[in-house]
Design a protein around this motif. Structure first.
Motif, PDB file in Angstrom:
ATOM      1  N   PHE A 331       5.803  10.965   3.651  1.00  0.00           N
ATOM      2  CA  PHE A 331       5.485   9.859   3.015  1.00  0.00           C
ATOM      3  C   PHE A 331       4.615   8.901   3.955  1.00  0.00           C
ATOM      4  N   ARG A 332       5.114   8.978   5.400  1.00  0.00           N
ATOM      5  CA  ARG A 332       4.159   8.626   6.345  1.00  0.00           C
ATOM      6  C   ARG A 332       2.943   9.181   6.808  1.00  0.00           C
ATOM      7  N   THR A 348      14.947  -1.132   7.019  1.00  0.00           N
ATOM      8  CA  THR A 348      15.028  -1.590   8.452  1.00  0.00           C
ATOM      9  C   THR A 348      14.427  -0.809   9.452  1.00  0.00           C
ATOM     10  N   GLY A 349      13.712  -1.064  10.067  1.00  0.00           N
ATOM     11  CA  GLY A 349      13.283  -0.487  11.175  1.00  0.00           C
ATOM     12  C   GLY A 349      12.420   0.846  11.229  1.00  0.00           C
ATOM     13  N   THR A 350      12.056   1.221  10.027  1.00  0.00           N
ATOM     14  CA  THR A 350      11.184   2.373   9.948  1.00  0.00           C
ATOM     15  C   THR A 350       9.835   2.125   9.675  1.00  0.00           C
ATOM     16  N   ASP A 351       8.949   2.690  10.411  1.00  0.00           N
ATOM     17  CA  ASP A 351       7.548   2.364  10.347  1.00  0.00           C
ATOM     18  C   ASP A 351       6.966   3.251   9.411  1.00  0.00           C
ATOM     19  N   VAL A 352       6.299   2.940   8.442  1.00  0.00           N
ATOM     20  CA  VAL A 352       5.270   3.702   7.544  1.00  0.00           C
ATOM     21  C   VAL A 352       4.160   2.805   7.470  1.00  0.00           C
ATOM     22  N   LYS A 353       3.214   2.891   8.533  1.00  0.00           N
ATOM     23  CA  LYS A 353       2.122   2.045   8.523  1.00  0.00           C
ATOM     24  C   LYS A 353       1.116   1.852   7.358  1.00  0.00           C
ATOM     25  N   PRO A 354       0.956   2.991   6.735  1.00  0.00           N
ATOM     26  CA  PRO A 354      -0.013   3.084   5.512  1.00  0.00           C
ATOM     27  C   PRO A 354       0.232   2.507   4.095  1.00  0.00           C
ATOM     28  N   LEU A 355       1.432   1.878   4.192  1.00  0.00           N
ATOM     29  CA  LEU A 355       2.184   1.144   3.037  1.00  0.00           C
ATOM     30  C   LEU A 355       1.191   0.058   2.782  1.00  0.00           C
ATOM     31  N   GLU A 356       0.841  -0.065   1.690  1.00  0.00           N
ATOM     32  CA  GLU A 356       0.096  -1.219   1.031  1.00  0.00           C
ATOM     33  C   GLU A 356       0.676  -2.041   0.042  1.00  0.00           C
ATOM     34  N   ASP A 383      -8.151   2.404  10.869  1.00  0.00           N
ATOM     35  CA  ASP A 383      -8.832   2.489   9.548  1.00  0.00           C
ATOM     36  C   ASP A 383      -8.941   4.244   9.185  1.00  0.00           C
ATOM     37  N   ASP A 384      -9.463   4.834  10.415  1.00  0.00           N
ATOM     38  CA  ASP A 384      -9.213   6.352  10.285  1.00  0.00           C
ATOM     39  C   ASP A 384      -7.996   6.801  10.011  1.00  0.00           C
ATOM     40  N   LYS A 385      -6.956   6.265  10.580  1.00  0.00           N
ATOM     41  CA  LYS A 385      -5.860   6.963  10.035  1.00  0.00           C
ATOM     42  C   LYS A 385      -5.272   6.570   8.670  1.00  0.00           C
ATOM     43  N   LEU A 386      -5.524   5.343   8.437  1.00  0.00           N
ATOM     44  CA  LEU A 386      -5.229   4.829   6.919  1.00  0.00           C
ATOM     45  C   LEU A 386      -6.216   6.051   5.956  1.00  0.00           C
ATOM     46  N   GLN A 387      -7.212   6.246   6.261  1.00  0.00           N
ATOM     47  CA  GLN A 387      -7.926   6.916   5.465  1.00  0.00           C
ATOM     48  C   GLN A 387      -7.766   8.523   5.223  1.00  0.00           C
ATOM     49  N   LEU A 388      -6.773   8.937   6.284  1.00  0.00           N
ATOM     50  CA  LEU A 388      -6.274  10.602   6.489  1.00  0.00           C
ATOM     51  C   LEU A 388      -5.277  10.409   5.057  1.00  0.00           C
ATOM     52  N   VAL A 389      -4.643   9.430   4.886  1.00  0.00           N
ATOM     53  CA  VAL A 389      -3.562   9.554   3.741  1.00  0.00           C
ATOM     54  C   VAL A 389      -4.012   8.768   2.358  1.00  0.00           C
ATOM     55  N   SER A 390      -4.908   8.034   2.746  1.00  0.00           N
ATOM     56  CA  SER A 390      -5.502   7.282   1.416  1.00  0.00           C
ATOM     57  C   SER A 390      -6.808   7.165   1.267  1.00  0.00           C
ATOM     58  N   THR A 392      -9.565   6.689  -0.473  1.00  0.00           N
ATOM     59  CA  THR A 392     -10.376   5.546  -0.793  1.00  0.00           C
ATOM     60  C   THR A 392     -10.209   4.247  -0.269  1.00  0.00           C
ATOM     61  N   ALA A 393      -9.277   4.140   0.595  1.00  0.00           N
ATOM     62  CA  ALA A 393      -9.017   2.732   1.327  1.00  0.00           C
ATOM     63  C   ALA A 393     -10.000   2.596   2.345  1.00  0.00           C
ATOM     64  N   TYR A 394     -10.416   1.419   2.428  1.00  0.00           N
ATOM     65  CA  TYR A 394     -11.487   1.229   3.574  1.00  0.00           C
ATOM     66  C   TYR A 394     -10.836   0.584   4.952  1.00  0.00           C
ATOM     67  N   ASN A 395      -9.810  -0.249   4.825  1.00  0.00           N
ATOM     68  CA  ASN A 395      -9.005  -0.715   5.560  1.00  0.00           C
ATOM     69  C   ASN A 395      -7.635  -1.591   5.172  1.00  0.00           C
ATOM     70  N   LYS A 396      -6.911  -1.810   5.962  1.00  0.00           N
ATOM     71  CA  LYS A 396      -5.722  -2.381   5.526  1.00  0.00           C
ATOM     72  C   LYS A 396      -5.830  -3.949   6.093  1.00  0.00           C
ATOM     73  N   THR A 397      -6.154  -4.859   5.272  1.00  0.00           N
ATOM     74  CA  THR A 397      -6.198  -6.236   5.653  1.00  0.00           C
ATOM     75  C   THR A 397      -5.118  -6.840   5.324  1.00  0.00           C
ATOM     76  N   HIS A 398      -4.250  -6.582   4.162  1.00  0.00           N
ATOM     77  CA  HIS A 398      -3.223  -7.080   3.552  1.00  0.00           C
ATOM     78  C   HIS A 398      -2.270  -6.186   2.801  1.00  0.00           C
ATOM     79  N   PHE A 399      -1.102  -6.603   2.521  1.00  0.00           N
ATOM     80  CA  PHE A 399      -0.503  -6.059   1.494  1.00  0.00           C
ATOM     81  C   PHE A 399       0.173  -6.572   0.386  1.00  0.00           C
TER      82      PHE A 399
END
Length: 751
Positions: A331-332, A348-356, A383-390, A392-399
């Motif tokens: 998932f990550r 709690t405590g688990t990083d999933v940075k691409p979550l939007e 941005d480049d790490k986000l685009q590896l899993v998403s 069409t995502a340009y960048n993560k500016t918010h969720f």
């Protein structure tokens, strides 16, 4: 520290300092789940100090306890509090007992507390009380009470607590000794976390519940075995919203929420996620369910409504057949799954940075637990790490928090979304602040827009902004907007003023007046930054990075023919472009050279042309070189196709408008023709003046001038010349004529 702000990284930093400078010999890093212990171990392994080129684990030994053995040479021990308790008791511990938070659903804790009295921890000579100099307690808001407190009391060590959500008991345990505080709002301003917005979905049954009337035939399902039986109800059963997915499962309610969620994603939440083949890419989404059974129902409905297979949506709890750690890692880091459904494992405590997106289909009573759940979406990601899993995502500016149960409306939340005016445009928000509006919602909404914009601006755009903002960057500007209505910041200013007033002379009315003056001062400081030029720049540059994708209004072709006014429109566009260049010829150096100093045009550089292009993109996007070139073709002024490189096309247009070229033609072709003419001139009167190797170098210089419009002697030290021997090799080939040839080519090719 706010969730997602880097508590473990901060801990690794001060652990390093304690070991190196404070003469600490051994430090315990205490967690309450195995998962958090593994994450902490990874953080220490990745940590590299600022003053040393080696990794932390190359300098100090880190041991994550998986048995009762504590190595004598370990500098940092990572352990769950359950394991440490069992070590002190001299008992073995099953690793499965470390998986869940010991204060939530822990069967092992229930067994311990089921006893009349928890067995106290006695002295254990294998683990002396001075074993550790410092104990760092991760998620200390839940690991310092009841049975576990005696583990901390056993050791003679300094205790350092880490938490994003302390409560009154936490403050009491640490004697209100808060060493450092870093709020969510501060982390957003600093770019450590991203802000969030809330999208609400509500259904009739979600709000009011329903009634199952007597005589109806319904399915009954065993909660544990999930075995179904069909039976006729013998009395009316009324259920309320809190009974949903516990006592009663309403399939239509789950379906309508998921169906509306899918529709909202595609049309309102992230409407720009359609790929070139017309397929919608669902952003990485985490769904919070009430129970394991509820999670299964949600997953089934998601797969049906989205028309996807098993890999698309997965359950991430400890009660699954697959390895939950493996599912979480996919998932990550992988494209699938796009949606994960959990009950509590990754709250709690688990990083999933691409979550939007976070979809709440359960409410929680605890403010702490809600903040932890919300914190799964706050993480920033490159941005480049986000685009590896998403893709069409340009960048993560918010969720986005999608609230289907009213979780965000209760008083338990201690941080609110900055966005308060979602229907008001950025231009109007800027204008309101500039004109003196002192509304908190306006200030915070503007701050939210600027925080998101800050993550999209290029370095050049950031630098340009400083010209209009008195040297303030967007982080400083947004900080001032938020602080204007920050009670703590206001109170700080009040206390500074009160220090000048004798205590005997202070009155409540005076303090209220100082408070109002302080607030007005902060509002004024934030407002004065904005002006007409800054507002216009922000609105223009925002349009470059913002695009509205309309998937709602369907279009049909009504006519397909040349328009009788197209010639007039093209001519008008060319005239407007010529007027624009004329108006800016004294402001932009390259234009000044082309217009006024034709013999110095060989001095025009790549960066000068790019400056013109950047200005056009910002101020006159309709003047795109390809668009102007098309206008020339429409009026019959050129038959050539526009160069693929827009900067080359721009140079060609400028040369035509300035009168350097009599017809519009691609600049690269002009240089090719000028190069042939120059070589012909050089060979006049003699046979092949240049050797084959010299000609290769001359062609490389010609190609460089095509791409960069000019060449300097220093350019010979870089690609592609350096691979062929650079400046030294050219001097070998051309001797003292080297500089003369470079100057001749600059002048002749750009003539």
């Amino acid at each position: 520290m706010a969730t997602g702000a880097g508590k473990t990284f901060t801990a690794a930093t001060f652990v390093y300092r304690l070991l190196k400078f404070a003469k600490a010999k051994r430090i315990l890093f205490l967690v309450d789940t195995k998962n958090l212990g593994e994450q902490a171990e990874q953080e220490f392994m990745a940590y590299q100090p600022q003053d040393d080129n080696r990794k932390f684990t190359e300098l100090y030994n880190v041991q994550r306890l998986s048995s009762s053995h504590i190595a004598t040479d370990s500098h940092v021990c990572i352990s769950t509090i359950q394991r440490l308790y069992s070590i002190l008791k001299g008992e073995e511990l099953d690793e499965n007992e470390e998986k869940e938070n010991p204060n939530e659903q822990s069967s092992w804790l229930e067994k311990q507390l089921a006893k009349k009295e928890a067995i106290p921890v006695a002295y254990n000579e294998r683990v002396p009380i001075e074993q550790f100099d410092f104990i760092i307690i991760d998620e200390c808001h839940r690991s310092i009470y009841n049975l576990w407190k005696q583990v901390l009391d056993y050791f003679d060590a300094f205790l350092i607590g880490l938490t994003a959500t302390p409560d009154k008991r936490t403050f009491g345990f640490f004697n209100e000794n808060v060493v450092s505080q870093y709020t969510y709002e501060e982390s957003v301003i600093d770019g450590v976390n991203v802000p969030y917005e809330v999208y609400t979905i509500e259904t009739e049954i979600s709000k009011n519940g329903g009634v199952i009337q007597s005589g109806w035939y319904v399915d009954r399902r065993d909660k544990l075995s999930r075995a179904k039986r069909w039976q006729q109800e013998d009395e009316d059963t009324e259920y309320r919203r809190n009974d949903l997915d516990k006592a009663v499962v309403n399939v239509s309610q789950i379906r309508n929420i998921i169906r509306e969620f899918k529709n909202a994603l595609e049309t309102k939440i992230y409407p720009d996620r359609w790929d070139s083949e017309g397929n919608y890419e669902v952003p990485k989404t985490l769904v919070f369910a009430k129970t394991d059974s509820h999670a299964d129902d949600i997953i089934q409905m998601i797969r049906e409504e989205f028309g996807e297979g098993n890999d698309f949506c997965k359950k991430v709890t400890y009660k699954i057949d697959e390895d939950p750690k493996s599912v979480l890692n996919r998932f990550r880091n992988d494209y699938y799954p796009r949606i994960a459904v959990t009950v509590g494992m990754i709250a709690t405590g688990t990083d999933v940075k691409p979550l939007e997106v976070l979809l709440f289909m359960r409410d929680v009573k605890s403010i702490n637990y809600f903040e932890q759940m919300k914190g799964r979406g706050t993480r920033t990601i490159a941005d480049d790490k986000l685009q590896l899993v998403s893709k069409t995502a340009y960048n993560k500016t918010h969720f986005i928090i999608v609230d289907a149960v009213g979780a965000t409306k209760s008083k338990k939340t201690d941080s609110r979304p900055l966005e308060r005016k979602p229907t008001i445009s950025l231009k109007d928000l800027l204008g309101a602040v500039t004109m003196g509006v002192k509304d908190e919602d306006v200030f915070l909404s503007l701050a939210n827009r600027l925080i998101r914009l800050d993550k999209q601006l290029s370095e050049k755009e950031q630098e340009k902004l400083l010209e209009f903002s008195s040297g303030k960057n967007l982080k400083q500007i947004t900080r001032e907007l938020i602080e204007a209505f920050d009670p703590d910041r206001v109170e700080d200013l009040v206390q500074l003023q009160l220090q000048k007033v004798p205590v005997a002379d202070r009155t409540p009315a005076q303090e209220d007046q100082l408070r109002q003056e302080a607030q007005n001062h902060l509002i004024k400081v934030a407002s004065l930054t904005f002006n007409g030029k800054l507002n216009e720049y922000l609105d223009n540059v925002r349009k470059q990075h913002d695009q509205i994708i309309d998937h709602i209004n369907l279009d049909t072709v009504t006519r397909s023919e040349w328009d009788t006014t197209s010639m007039d429109n093209a001519q008008s566009l060319i005239q407007d472009f010529e007027s624009y260049l004329e108006a800016n010829k004294d402001e932009i150096k390259a234009l000044s050279i082309y217009y006024n100093q034709p013999y110095n045009r060989r001095m025009v550089t790549f960066s000068m042309i790019k400056e013109i292009m950047d200005k056009i993109r910002l101020e006159k996007p309709t003047f795109a070189p390809a668009h102007i070139w098309s206008a020339y073709k429409t009026i019959g002024a050129t038959q050539s196709e526009a160069p693929k490189d827009e900067l080359t096309a721009l140079v060609s247009l400028i040369r035509k408008i300035c009168g350097i070229d009599t017809e519009l033609r691609p600049f690269d072709k002009t240089i090719d023709e000028n190069f042939k003419q120059w070589i012909f001139t050089q060979n006049a009167g003699q046979h092949n003046r240049f050797t084959t190797e010299q000609m290769d170098w001359l062609r490389m210089i010609k190609d460089h001038i095509i791409s960069s419009y000019h060449i300097e002697l220093e350019d010979l030290d870089y690609t592609p010349f350096d691979a062929r021997g650079g400046r030294g090799k050219m001097y070998q080939l051309f001797g003292k004529e080297m500089e003369q040839i470079i100057n001749e080519l600059n002048e002749a090719l750009a003539a």
